[in-house]
Design an enzyme around this catalytic site. Sequence first.
Site, PDB file in Angstrom:
ATOM      1  N   LEU A  73       0.847  -1.254   0.086  1.00  0.00           N
ATOM      2  CA  LEU A  73      -0.028   0.067   0.068  1.00  0.00           C
ATOM      3  C   LEU A  73       0.803   1.230   0.252  1.00  0.00           C
ATOM      4  O   LEU A  73       1.873   1.245   0.741  1.00  0.00           O
ATOM      5  CB  LEU A  73      -0.982  -0.077   1.287  1.00  0.00           C
ATOM      6  CG  LEU A  73      -2.145  -0.785   1.286  1.00  0.00           C
ATOM      7  CD1 LEU A  73      -2.752  -0.664   2.602  1.00  0.00           C
ATOM      8  CD2 LEU A  73      -3.106  -0.324   0.185  1.00  0.00           C
ATOM      9  N   ASP A  74       0.636   2.343  -0.807  1.00  0.00           N
ATOM     10  CA  ASP A  74       1.443   3.545  -0.867  1.00  0.00           C
ATOM     11  C   ASP A  74       1.401   4.073   0.322  1.00  0.00           C
ATOM     12  O   ASP A  74       0.194   4.136   1.168  1.00  0.00           O
ATOM     13  CB  ASP A  74       0.932   4.449  -2.023  1.00  0.00           C
ATOM     14  CG  ASP A  74       1.111   3.747  -3.399  1.00  0.00           C
ATOM     15  OD1 ASP A  74       2.061   3.117  -3.456  1.00  0.00           O
ATOM     16  OD2 ASP A  74       0.371   4.528  -4.362  1.00  0.00           O
ATOM     17  N   PRO A  75       2.438   4.993   0.721  1.00  0.00           N
ATOM     18  CA  PRO A  75       2.294   6.127   1.831  1.00  0.00           C
ATOM     19  C   PRO A  75       0.792   6.485   1.910  1.00  0.00           C
ATOM     20  O   PRO A  75       0.298   6.926   3.173  1.00  0.00           O
ATOM     21  CB  PRO A  75       3.196   6.769   1.795  1.00  0.00           C
ATOM     22  CG  PRO A  75       4.328   5.799   1.060  1.00  0.00           C
ATOM     23  CD  PRO A  75       3.696   5.208  -0.114  1.00  0.00           C
ATOM     24  N   ALA A  77      -2.268   5.820   1.026  1.00  0.00           N
ATOM     25  CA  ALA A  77      -3.143   4.658   1.128  1.00  0.00           C
ATOM     26  C   ALA A  77      -3.152   4.285   2.873  1.00  0.00           C
ATOM     27  O   ALA A  77      -2.351   4.246   3.397  1.00  0.00           O
ATOM     28  CB  ALA A  77      -3.106   3.656   0.362  1.00  0.00           C
TER      29      ALA A  77
END
Length: 366
Positions: A73-75, A77
Amino acid sequence: MSTAGPTQGAAAPLGGSDLHAVKERGGQRIRVARRPVHGVLLLDKPLGWSSNDALQKVKWLLRAEKAGHTGTLDPLATGVLPLCFGAATKFSQLQLDADKEYAATALLGTKTSTGDAEGEVIAVRPVAVTVADIEQVVPGFTGPIRQTPPMHSALKKDGRALYEYARAGIEVEREARNVTIHKLDVALALVDTGKLAIDMIVKCSKGTYIRTLGEDIGEALGCGAHLTRLRRTATGDFTVAQCVTLEALEAMTEEQRLACLLPVDALLPNHTTVTLDSENAGRFLSGVRRRGNWPDQGMVAVYGTQPHALLGTAHTTAGELIPGRLLSPLEITQSQTQQAGNQEPAGAPQASGTTTDSREKVNHEQ
């Protein structure tokens, strides 16, 4: 994309590959021995943390020897991030392949270099979008679609992550991939600034980039868009309602943290169950095929009876039970002890040789 570190829990180190974790107590650094931990922890990943930073933090809190996550998960998200510990890392690929569900918001009229709020604004266009416009474009993004991965992603080309090229100002050719959008609900919304946005509820196959989906819908609406909010609400059978936050974990005792772990076989909800007696369990753990009256099945979870414990996965063909990923007898004993919550080791079927799972690589952080 931002490379800023976490905004909470900064007093704790982010893991490490040595045999000890380091804790702060009364201004002194003390060593705490790592230990075998087995199971799955469902984390509600906080905003601003990378998936690996969140993994290392929980690994440190549990004093776990081995851990891995099941999809980045991206930062930007938040939401469901299953973390696998010990024997569970052997089955983490099953969650990587699972369908995902997201809730997201995309601001209309503004494009950024990364497709999300972390990038620089590269284009601004007027917005004149109606509900009818949305109803017209949504069907084109439902079902099987082709999607070009964004430059700011961890996919690799020639041994380098795409985001490394992007940070160097280099754009490389990316091949479009087939993904499936099982469900897509899109509604007009106003964000805090009073600007028009779209709220999206997405259920999709693995490999789908919600940033790209938001950008592509924005283009179809004629104004462009970038993602400002992304929350994973489900992965496979796991939902955000089952998750625990980092803040809650930090406030718990070690026993309470261990109690948050789901058993390893929580990763195998769609597997057919086969149970073996003690003799056959030992042979199966040695990688030896077993014969029985089993129908052909592609996904089988195999258990022993003394004690009742997961031995590993298999598939059945022509009445043969063919081992896949196997737990070691030690992992079985440790898992039983952990679940029982005492120091007396539970018995485990003994393998008569080397297990076949050692031939396969496991993607985990040591």
